[in-house]
Design a protein around this motif. Sequence first.
Motif, PDB file in Angstrom:
ATOM      1  N   HIS A  92       0.382  -3.056  -7.540  1.00 22.45           N
ATOM      2  CA  HIS A  92      -0.768  -3.181  -6.641  1.00 22.45           C
ATOM      3  C   HIS A  92      -0.544  -2.440  -5.337  1.00 22.45           C
ATOM      4  O   HIS A  92      -1.424  -1.725  -4.859  1.00 22.45           O
ATOM      5  CB  HIS A  92      -1.038  -4.657  -6.337  1.00 22.45           C
ATOM      6  N   LEU A  93       0.649  -2.604  -4.773  1.00 23.61           N
ATOM      7  CA  LEU A  93       0.917  -1.972  -3.482  1.00 23.61           C
ATOM      8  C   LEU A  93       0.976  -0.459  -3.615  1.00 23.61           C
ATOM      9  O   LEU A  93       0.401   0.270  -2.799  1.00 23.61           O
ATOM     10  CB  LEU A  93       2.225  -2.514  -2.895  1.00 23.61           C
ATOM     11  N   THR A  95      -0.535   1.318  -5.798  1.00 29.54           N
ATOM     12  CA  THR A  95      -1.914   1.760  -5.988  1.00 29.54           C
ATOM     13  C   THR A  95      -2.663   1.798  -4.662  1.00 29.54           C
ATOM     14  O   THR A  95      -3.410   2.740  -4.377  1.00 29.54           O
ATOM     15  CB  THR A  95      -2.630   0.810  -6.966  1.00 29.54           C
ATOM     16  N   ALA A  96      -2.439   0.781  -3.839  1.00 30.92           N
ATOM     17  CA  ALA A  96      -3.092   0.738  -2.535  1.00 30.92           C
ATOM     18  C   ALA A  96      -2.712   1.960  -1.709  1.00 30.92           C
ATOM     19  O   ALA A  96      -3.569   2.586  -1.071  1.00 30.92           O
ATOM     20  CB  ALA A  96      -2.709  -0.539  -1.785  1.00 30.92           C
ATOM     21  N   LEU A  97      -1.443   2.328  -1.735  1.00 30.20           N
ATOM     22  CA  LEU A  97      -0.995   3.475  -0.947  1.00 30.20           C
ATOM     23  C   LEU A  97      -1.535   4.783  -1.517  1.00 30.20           C
ATOM     24  O   LEU A  97      -1.921   5.685  -0.774  1.00 30.20           O
ATOM     25  CB  LEU A  97       0.533   3.509  -0.877  1.00 30.20           C
ATOM     26  N   ALA A  99      -4.300   5.121  -3.001  1.00 33.94           N
ATOM     27  CA  ALA A  99      -5.733   5.182  -2.726  1.00 33.94           C
ATOM     28  C   ALA A  99      -6.036   5.392  -1.248  1.00 33.94           C
ATOM     29  O   ALA A  99      -7.159   5.732  -0.881  1.00 33.94           O
ATOM     30  CB  ALA A  99      -6.402   3.891  -3.199  1.00 33.94           C
ATOM     31  N   TYR A 100      -5.040   5.221  -0.408  1.00 35.01           N
ATOM     32  CA  TYR A 100      -5.269   5.352   1.033  1.00 35.01           C
ATOM     33  C   TYR A 100      -5.477   6.815   1.389  1.00 35.01           C
ATOM     34  O   TYR A 100      -4.629   7.665   1.137  1.00 35.01           O
ATOM     35  CB  TYR A 100      -4.087   4.779   1.804  1.00 35.01           C
ATOM     36  N   PHE A 103      -3.472   9.350   4.901  1.00 33.38           N
ATOM     37  CA  PHE A 103      -2.192  10.043   5.051  1.00 33.38           C
ATOM     38  C   PHE A 103      -2.345  11.535   5.318  1.00 33.38           C
ATOM     39  O   PHE A 103      -1.548  12.124   6.043  1.00 33.38           O
ATOM     40  CB  PHE A 103      -1.325   9.842   3.812  1.00 33.38           C
ATOM     41  N   TYR A 106      -2.026  13.096   8.621  1.00 27.48           N
ATOM     42  CA  TYR A 106      -0.683  13.169   9.195  1.00 27.48           C
ATOM     43  C   TYR A 106       0.170  14.202   8.447  1.00 27.48           C
ATOM     44  O   TYR A 106       1.386  14.225   8.610  1.00 27.48           O
ATOM     45  CB  TYR A 106      -0.001  11.796   9.159  1.00 27.48           C
ATOM     46  N   LEU A 108       0.727  14.258   5.298  1.00 28.95           N
ATOM     47  CA  LEU A 108       1.440  13.658   4.168  1.00 28.95           C
ATOM     48  C   LEU A 108       0.610  13.686   2.882  1.00 28.95           C
ATOM     49  O   LEU A 108      -0.551  13.265   2.876  1.00 28.95           O
ATOM     50  CB  LEU A 108       1.801  12.203   4.517  1.00 28.95           C
ATOM     51  N   TRP A 173      10.799   5.620   2.243  1.00 28.06           N
ATOM     52  CA  TRP A 173       9.893   4.679   2.906  1.00 28.06           C
ATOM     53  C   TRP A 173       9.834   3.471   1.979  1.00 28.06           C
ATOM     54  O   TRP A 173       9.173   3.509   0.946  1.00 28.06           O
ATOM     55  CB  TRP A 173       8.527   5.325   3.076  1.00 28.06           C
ATOM     56  N   PHE A 175       9.008  -0.120   0.642  1.00 22.96           N
ATOM     57  CA  PHE A 175       8.102  -1.274   0.701  1.00 22.96           C
ATOM     58  C   PHE A 175       8.601  -2.418  -0.178  1.00 22.96           C
ATOM     59  O   PHE A 175       7.960  -3.468  -0.251  1.00 22.96           O
ATOM     60  CB  PHE A 175       6.688  -0.871   0.280  1.00 22.96           C
ATOM     61  N   GLU A 191       9.778  -1.552   5.337  1.00 25.01           N
ATOM     62  CA  GLU A 191       8.518  -2.171   5.767  1.00 25.01           C
ATOM     63  C   GLU A 191       8.397  -3.579   5.182  1.00 25.01           C
ATOM     64  O   GLU A 191       7.403  -3.924   4.565  1.00 25.01           O
ATOM     65  CB  GLU A 191       7.306  -1.328   5.337  1.00 25.01           C
TER      66      GLU A 191
END
Lengths: 221, 221
Positions: A92-93, A95-97, A99-100, A103, A106, A108, A173, A175, A191
């Motif tokens: 889930h996490l 996927t969230a990143l 879809a964000y 980035f 910046y 990225l 990075w 998570f 994080e």
Amino acid sequence: MAKLRRVVLERLMRYYRFLSESSFKKPPQTITSAQIAEALDIDPTQVRKDFGTIGLLGIGRVGFDVCEVCRAIRFNLGFDQRQEAVLIGTGHLGTALLAYSGFASYGLHIVAAFDSDSDKVGGEIAGCAVKPMRAMKPYIKRRGIRLAILTAPHEVAQKLADRLVSAGIKAIWNFAPTRLTAPPDVLVRDEHISLGLSVIAHHLAQATRPDRGQDTEGRAP
Amino acid sequence: MAKLRRVVLERLMRYYRFLSESSFKKPPQTITSAQIAEALDIDPTQVRKDFGTIGLLGIGRVGFDVCEVCRAIRFNLGFDQRQEAVLIGTGHLGTALLAYSGFASYGLHIVAAFDSDSDKVGGEIAGCAVKPMRAMKPYIKRRGIRLAILTAPHEVAQKLADRLVSAGIKAIWNFAPTRLTAPPDVLVRDEHISLGLSVIAHHLAQATRPDRGQDTEGRAP
DNA sequence: TAGATTGTTAATCGATTAACAATC
DNA sequence: TAGATTGTTAATCGATTAACAATC
């Protein structure tokens, strides 16, 4: 480019986010340290000092040129360079990143995702191909990727981090709720949301059972 | 219970996570400040000082009782009290947090989720009912919920935060990329990933274009 | 007892804030 | 010019680390 401390970097990011709002793109495009300080609840001297460390000079009685400040921050934080990253673990996490969409501003770009679940492999998430774990190392080497975003479960996080390092990754990075160890030349940014949780939980517990004031007056010996 | 500083709280959380690993549950169940310090890369004096601030006493020549330390941290961080929370915004990140099973061990229980998408309302995510936004305020008031986890988009974050405050929320765990303003008695904990990104991006930019050493030798005037 | 570890005080370090002359 | 804002030095604040007597 000098190496900057974490606290300075985080403040630079806050300035950048504030100044890149559209309202500051219009004339007169200048802003004083006091205005920035007011908006972000930072001391104005701190703002001038931070700007000084990245070589920015203000204009007496006027302040700073907003565009120039943004450009200097972009340069120092490396937002002006395209930065490719891989993402490991498409839960889930992850996927969230993926879809964000923020980035890209910046610099990225997540260019590939890797997962051990064969049902996901071969598919796409938010336009990003999901590849098998065994393809990770060659992919990173071939494309010279330096950044990995680790969103895998706790149990496998360290093992994956080791593989990433051996593939040539220079920054992780992280998570996953795990403290990773890596060689000194590899930056690990954790994080853990658990740190945030400690602050929240303590605040709420405080309200429920405040200090019974063992050192205050009203309780003569 | 005294009010503790953020840095202390975050270290307490790190101690707790380290000590609650199963390996420390077995005899002899004691540990020295030096062992903890070594594992977490913290100064041993710092460990003893932190333990002192939450009223823990060690045993000379032996160290600290692991269970006692865990109990004291649980008490001070409020993990021993059931804490109910609502989650606002069931996008990818909201879903990731709803699916995360680790919160319960810190006493945290997400009891309801709210979303403005009528397709999601009425459904369930990870066993948690998704309710319409208009039900948010009465729900919070009726159940006396004090914590809200905000995973809504940037554009609506501040408006939702205001509504949460007016409903009686005492702490907002903010995952939206927005700096929220709230009354002083309401704790806001921001989890902007952009701060982490600043550290990562700078590290990678450093490697690409290191300081061209304007102050070092080898460049006679 | 001897020796390892604590609790606490003092010293250091770094970051933040205040003060103010220099500048536009 | 007069006055607002900068750049920089000095003072303060708080957090980390070192030192060491007290303790088990």
